[in-house]
Design a protein around this motif. Structure first.
Motif, mmCIF file in Angstrom:
data_model
loop_
_atom_site.group_PDB
_atom_site.id
_atom_site.type_symbol
_atom_site.label_atom_id
_atom_site.label_comp_id
_atom_site.label_asym_id
_atom_site.label_seq_id
_atom_site.Cartn_x
_atom_site.Cartn_y
_atom_site.Cartn_z
ATOM 1 N N LYS A 104 2.684 -7.002 0.901
ATOM 2 C CA LYS A 104 1.813 -6.937 1.892
ATOM 3 C C LYS A 104 0.447 -7.139 1.601
ATOM 4 O O LYS A 104 0.054 -6.666 0.498
ATOM 5 C CB LYS A 104 2.138 -5.481 2.739
ATOM 6 C CG LYS A 104 1.052 -5.330 3.856
ATOM 7 C CD LYS A 104 1.267 -6.027 5.296
ATOM 8 C CE LYS A 104 0.401 -5.485 6.289
ATOM 9 N NZ LYS A 104 0.512 -6.467 7.447
ATOM 10 N N ILE A 105 -0.668 -7.730 2.507
ATOM 11 C CA ILE A 105 -1.985 -8.091 2.021
ATOM 12 C C ILE A 105 -2.787 -7.625 3.322
ATOM 13 O O ILE A 105 -2.449 -8.256 4.365
ATOM 14 C CB ILE A 105 -2.326 -9.610 1.609
ATOM 15 C CG1 ILE A 105 -1.452 -9.845 0.252
ATOM 16 C CG2 ILE A 105 -3.652 -9.728 1.296
ATOM 17 C CD1 ILE A 105 -1.628 -11.218 -0.364
ATOM 18 N N VAL A 106 -3.752 -6.967 3.048
ATOM 19 C CA VAL A 106 -4.621 -6.453 4.173
ATOM 20 C C VAL A 106 -6.124 -6.731 3.697
ATOM 21 O O VAL A 106 -6.371 -6.689 2.669
ATOM 22 C CB VAL A 106 -4.771 -4.821 4.226
ATOM 23 C CG1 VAL A 106 -5.744 -4.591 5.316
ATOM 24 C CG2 VAL A 106 -3.168 -4.497 4.603
ATOM 25 N N PHE A 107 -6.528 -7.540 4.625
ATOM 26 C CA PHE A 107 -7.915 -8.095 4.429
ATOM 27 C C PHE A 107 -8.883 -7.012 4.943
ATOM 28 O O PHE A 107 -9.068 -6.551 6.261
ATOM 29 C CB PHE A 107 -8.282 -9.450 5.120
ATOM 30 C CG PHE A 107 -7.350 -10.564 4.420
ATOM 31 C CD1 PHE A 107 -7.470 -10.975 3.228
ATOM 32 C CD2 PHE A 107 -6.211 -10.984 5.284
ATOM 33 C CE1 PHE A 107 -6.809 -11.968 2.568
ATOM 34 C CE2 PHE A 107 -5.303 -12.239 4.905
ATOM 35 C CZ PHE A 107 -5.730 -12.571 3.372
ATOM 36 N N GLU B 21 -3.587 4.630 3.350
ATOM 37 C CA GLU B 21 -3.657 3.587 4.326
ATOM 38 C C GLU B 21 -2.545 2.874 4.104
ATOM 39 O O GLU B 21 -1.554 2.470 5.193
ATOM 40 C CB GLU B 21 -4.856 2.472 4.132
ATOM 41 C CG GLU B 21 -4.860 1.331 4.910
ATOM 42 C CD GLU B 21 -4.939 1.680 6.660
ATOM 43 O OE1 GLU B 21 -4.513 0.783 7.339
ATOM 44 O OE2 GLU B 21 -5.592 2.716 6.648
ATOM 45 N N ALA B 22 -1.849 2.810 2.888
ATOM 46 C CA ALA B 22 -0.624 2.190 2.712
ATOM 47 C C ALA B 22 0.748 2.979 3.321
ATOM 48 O O ALA B 22 1.558 2.498 3.956
ATOM 49 C CB ALA B 22 -0.395 1.927 1.385
ATOM 50 N N ARG B 23 0.292 4.323 3.364
ATOM 51 C CA ARG B 23 1.368 5.326 3.867
ATOM 52 C C ARG B 23 1.370 4.946 5.211
ATOM 53 O O ARG B 23 2.251 5.230 6.184
ATOM 54 C CB ARG B 23 1.156 6.506 3.307
ATOM 55 C CG ARG B 23 1.479 6.797 2.002
ATOM 56 C CD ARG B 23 1.700 8.468 1.541
ATOM 57 N NE ARG B 23 0.156 8.743 1.484
ATOM 58 C CZ ARG B 23 -0.478 8.871 0.118
ATOM 59 N NH1 ARG B 23 0.053 8.561 -0.898
ATOM 60 N NH2 ARG B 23 -1.494 9.444 0.334
ATOM 61 N N THR B 24 0.102 4.938 5.837
ATOM 62 C CA THR B 24 0.168 4.873 7.231
ATOM 63 C C THR B 24 0.672 3.536 7.678
ATOM 64 O O THR B 24 1.436 3.572 8.724
ATOM 65 C CB THR B 24 -1.537 4.684 7.851
ATOM 66 O OG1 THR B 24 -2.066 5.938 7.192
ATOM 67 C CG2 THR B 24 -1.553 4.375 9.055
ATOM 68 N N ILE B 25 0.436 2.345 7.104
ATOM 69 C CA ILE B 25 1.081 1.158 7.474
ATOM 70 C C ILE B 25 2.575 1.232 7.361
ATOM 71 O O ILE B 25 3.191 0.697 8.013
ATOM 72 C CB ILE B 25 0.465 -0.052 6.401
ATOM 73 C CG1 ILE B 25 -0.833 -0.156 6.739
ATOM 74 C CG2 ILE B 25 1.449 -1.354 6.653
ATOM 75 C CD1 ILE B 25 -1.412 -1.157 5.416
ATOM 76 N N ALA B 26 3.038 1.838 6.471
ATOM 77 C CA ALA B 26 4.741 2.208 5.971
ATOM 78 C C ALA B 26 5.307 2.971 7.371
ATOM 79 O O ALA B 26 6.291 2.748 7.745
ATOM 80 C CB ALA B 26 4.837 2.663 4.886
ATOM 81 N N SER B 27 4.364 3.909 7.597
ATOM 82 C CA SER B 27 5.049 4.822 8.799
ATOM 83 C C SER B 27 5.145 3.878 10.099
ATOM 84 O O SER B 27 5.833 4.427 11.012
ATOM 85 C CB SER B 27 4.334 6.117 8.817
ATOM 86 O OG SER B 27 2.695 5.717 9.256
ATOM 87 N N THR C 176 5.557 0.840 10.517
ATOM 88 C CA THR C 176 6.538 -0.181 10.483
ATOM 89 C C THR C 176 8.037 0.194 10.433
ATOM 90 O O THR C 176 8.815 -0.537 10.276
ATOM 91 C CB THR C 176 6.320 -1.193 9.549
ATOM 92 O OG1 THR C 176 6.100 -0.557 8.137
ATOM 93 C CG2 THR C 176 4.902 -1.760 9.571
ATOM 94 N N SER C 177 8.123 1.567 10.128
ATOM 95 C CA SER C 177 9.310 2.223 9.894
ATOM 96 C C SER C 177 10.265 2.470 11.257
ATOM 97 O O SER C 177 9.529 2.673 12.266
ATOM 98 C CB SER C 177 9.342 3.561 9.000
ATOM 99 O OG SER C 177 8.607 4.444 9.590
ATOM 100 N N GLU D 269 11.458 1.289 2.447
ATOM 101 C CA GLU D 269 13.000 1.860 2.505
ATOM 102 C C GLU D 269 13.843 1.334 1.609
ATOM 103 O O GLU D 269 14.787 2.029 1.041
ATOM 104 C CB GLU D 269 13.327 1.669 3.937
ATOM 105 C CG GLU D 269 14.840 2.439 4.118
ATOM 106 C CD GLU D 269 15.186 2.434 5.574
ATOM 107 O OE1 GLU D 269 14.340 1.988 6.381
ATOM 108 O OE2 GLU D 269 16.422 2.472 5.870
ATOM 109 N N ARG D 270 13.857 -0.097 1.327
ATOM 110 C CA ARG D 270 14.882 -0.791 0.359
ATOM 111 C C ARG D 270 14.477 -0.436 -1.146
ATOM 112 O O ARG D 270 15.413 -0.284 -1.806
ATOM 113 C CB ARG D 270 14.947 -2.070 0.955
ATOM 114 C CG ARG D 270 15.860 -2.680 0.018
ATOM 115 C CD ARG D 270 16.103 -4.633 0.232
ATOM 116 N NE ARG D 270 17.144 -5.147 -0.472
ATOM 117 C CZ ARG D 270 17.073 -6.207 -0.597
ATOM 118 N NH1 ARG D 270 16.465 -7.094 0.017
ATOM 119 N NH2 ARG D 270 18.006 -6.744 -1.310
#
Length: 544
Positions: free
Chosen positions: A513-516, A535-541, A543-544, A474-475
């Motif tokens: 962000k680091i995903v193992f 997957e990154a878009r899912t993570i962002a959604s 946490t938003s 967002e920032r």
């Protein structure tokens, strides 16, 4: 008949090479006493600026700087960097502005690859310059910019920028470029490879960009422009030259904060500013006590990863009129704009904000901006659905990549510049980016090479495989997100890997962000980055 029209020859009277440097003499002659540059308590009128520029150019020439030489500059947005946009090319040399956020290794590469003959650096960055010299084994002459309002720093050598001013000849006469195709600037940008590429601008392109900007942005005479765009980035979107053309007043700002922006708007009556979407987010999130209510609307040009519609709506509510533009370092900055249409007036604020996030239509100086099928080269239909690649043709397309003919040929294949950005074209003709073909992450207006970040991660002894994609933020618009496979029994954590990256690269480049995980691969072993992007878009959604 045609032979009569073709009988004329170009002469000195009717053929003058185009250069934005001509704007300075004109403005200084017409408005010598009008304020040109303000930086804290330092104020220079246009007549002062013109004399200082000529003195610096004279001193640089006396030091042997001439046609085709590269002068590298590492400086914040202070009056010196603005003046160097004129003084360096006045000698015939090429201005190479270096990103002040880069680490010594990349700075060393740029100084070496650019064939820099002289370095002009703010003392705040002396350590980075010094370390880059050690890495390169260089001993280039250095001119120090000593900013009493800056964070300080130990100078390299004894020569200062003000020495150039004091020792120079105020009667120095600029003769113009040999021709308008002559190089004026060299800007390094990260592409899909880890090493940055040097983008070469010419006088003609810089002139036409500076002429097109006032028309597209509807700049009045004497705008008051807050220079929040880093002048090291695309030569500050070529606004240093455009604001001279309009005889504006440039407000320099070294450290961009919400409070500082609001304070300067109130103090100087700022009418225009530019910046990446992070600047918009910063303004929206400025605490109420640090804000000053705008007396008049302030026009904002923003470019980078498309700003979220919610941010655009919130910015408008504060009194800022935002225009989204699109461009690349290879196109001197912005080449398209989301031009407001009257039929949008009656839409809801959310609907307007969504449309404002589009990349729009070409600037006046852009000959062609199109979306084509990458395989056939044919324009995609204007249906808002069919994706293709954005291509650009015009005078504000780079000469090419410095000392890289292969990359130049590839980028300009087919008579257009291939952007690497995927987009659709709507029935209105407006372009909208849908995804990025290149693996470049645009974070706060800065380009970050995923390959470079991956290379650093692979230096860690516990990392087996790493892939980096953009994580919506967002920032910042986008930030690097790393997907990592670790060695068995590794004790590495997300925090320890981020700390490792912090030691190896500039702060804005390191993963946030680091995903193992085991990385998804094709049958031939290639990493499927499109899976990771989802997957990154899912993570962002989440946490938003």
């Amino acid at each position: 008949m045609r032979e009569h029209y073709d009988a004329f020859t170009q002469q000195a009277a009717n053929n003058v090479a185009l250069s934005p440097l001509s704007f300075l003499e004109r403005t200084a002659t017409i408005f010598p006493d009008r304020l040109a540059v303000i930086y804290n308590d330092r104020k220079y009128a246009w007549g002062n600026v013109y004399e200082r520029v000529k003195r610096v150019a004279s001193s640089l020439r006396a030091k042997g700087i001439g046609i085709g030489d590269t002068v590298s500059v590492m400086a914040a947005n202070t009056p010196e960097l603005f003046e160097l946009h004129y003084a360096v090319p006045m000698t015939g040399a090429v201005l190479n502005t270096i990103n002040i956020r880069l680490e010594p290794e990349t700075v060393a590469y740029i100084l070496d690859h650019s064939d820099a003959k002289l370095v002009i650096a703010d003392t705040a960055f002396a350590n980075v310059i010094g370390e880059s010299f050690e890495l390169n084994g260089n001993d280039l002459p250095v001119v120090n910019i000593v900013d009493r309002d800056g964070p300080g720093g130990e100078p390299i050598g004894t020569m200062t920028y003000e020495n150039l001013v004091d020792d120079g000849d105020p009667a120095f006469a600029w003769q113009g470029p040999e021709d308008e195709w002559q190089a004026i600037a060299l800007n390094y940008t990260s592409g899909t490879s880890g090493r940055p590429k040097g983008v070469v601008y010419h006088h003609r392109g810089a002139y036409l960009m500076s002429m097109g900007t006032p028309i597209a942005w509807e700049l009045p005479r004497h705008p008051v422009y807050l220079y929040t765009v880093p002048m090291f980035h695309c030569n500050g979107w070529c606004h240093a030259w455009a604001m001279t053309l309009t005889a504006g007043t440039i407000i320099c700002i070294r450290q961009v904060t919400g409070k500082a922006v609001f304070d300067l708007i109130a103090e100087h009556g700022v009418t225009h500013l530019g910046g990446a979407p992070i600047v918009l987010s910063m303004l929206v999130n400025t605490p109420e006590p640090d804000r000053t209510a705008l007396k008049n609307p302030v026009k904002v040009m923003t470019a980078g990863a498309p700003p979220p519609a919610a941010v655009l709506a919130a910015t408008k509510a504060l009194g800022f009129e935002v225009m989204q533009v699109y461009g690349l370092t290879e196109t001197y900055g912005h080449v398209s704009q989301c031009l407001w249409r009257e039929e949008w007036d009656d839409l809801t604020s959310d609907e307007q904000a969504e449309l404002q996030s589009w990349q729009g239509v070409g600037f006046p100086m852009t000959e062609t901006i199109d979306v084509i099928d990458r395989d056939t080269g044919v324009s995609v239909p204007s249906d808002g659905e069919t994706q293709g690649e954005i291509v650009v043709r015009g005078n504000t397309v780079m000469k090419g990549y410095y000392k890289n003919p292969e990359a130049t040929e590839e980028a300009l294949a087919g008579g257009v510049f291939r952007s690497g950005d995927a987009a659709v074209r709507h029935p209105s003709g407006y372009i909208q980016i849908r995804d990025r073909l290149k693996d470049v992450i645009i974070s706060g207006g800065e380009n970050i090479s995923s390959v470079e970040v991956e290379g650093v991660l692979h230096r860690h002894p516990d990392v087996v495989l790493a892939a980096v994609v953009a994580l919506p933020d967002e920032r910042w618009g986008e930030v690097p997100c790393a997907f990592v496979e670790l060695k068995e029994d590794s004790q590495a954590t997300e925090d320890s890997l981020i700390a490792f990256c912090k030691e190896q690269m500039a702060g804005f480049k390191r993963p946030k962000k680091i995903v193992f995980t085991e990385l998804p691969k094709t049958a031939t072993g290639k990493i499927q980055k499109f899976v990771l992007r989802q997957e990154a878009r899912t993570i962002a959604s989440k946490t938003s």
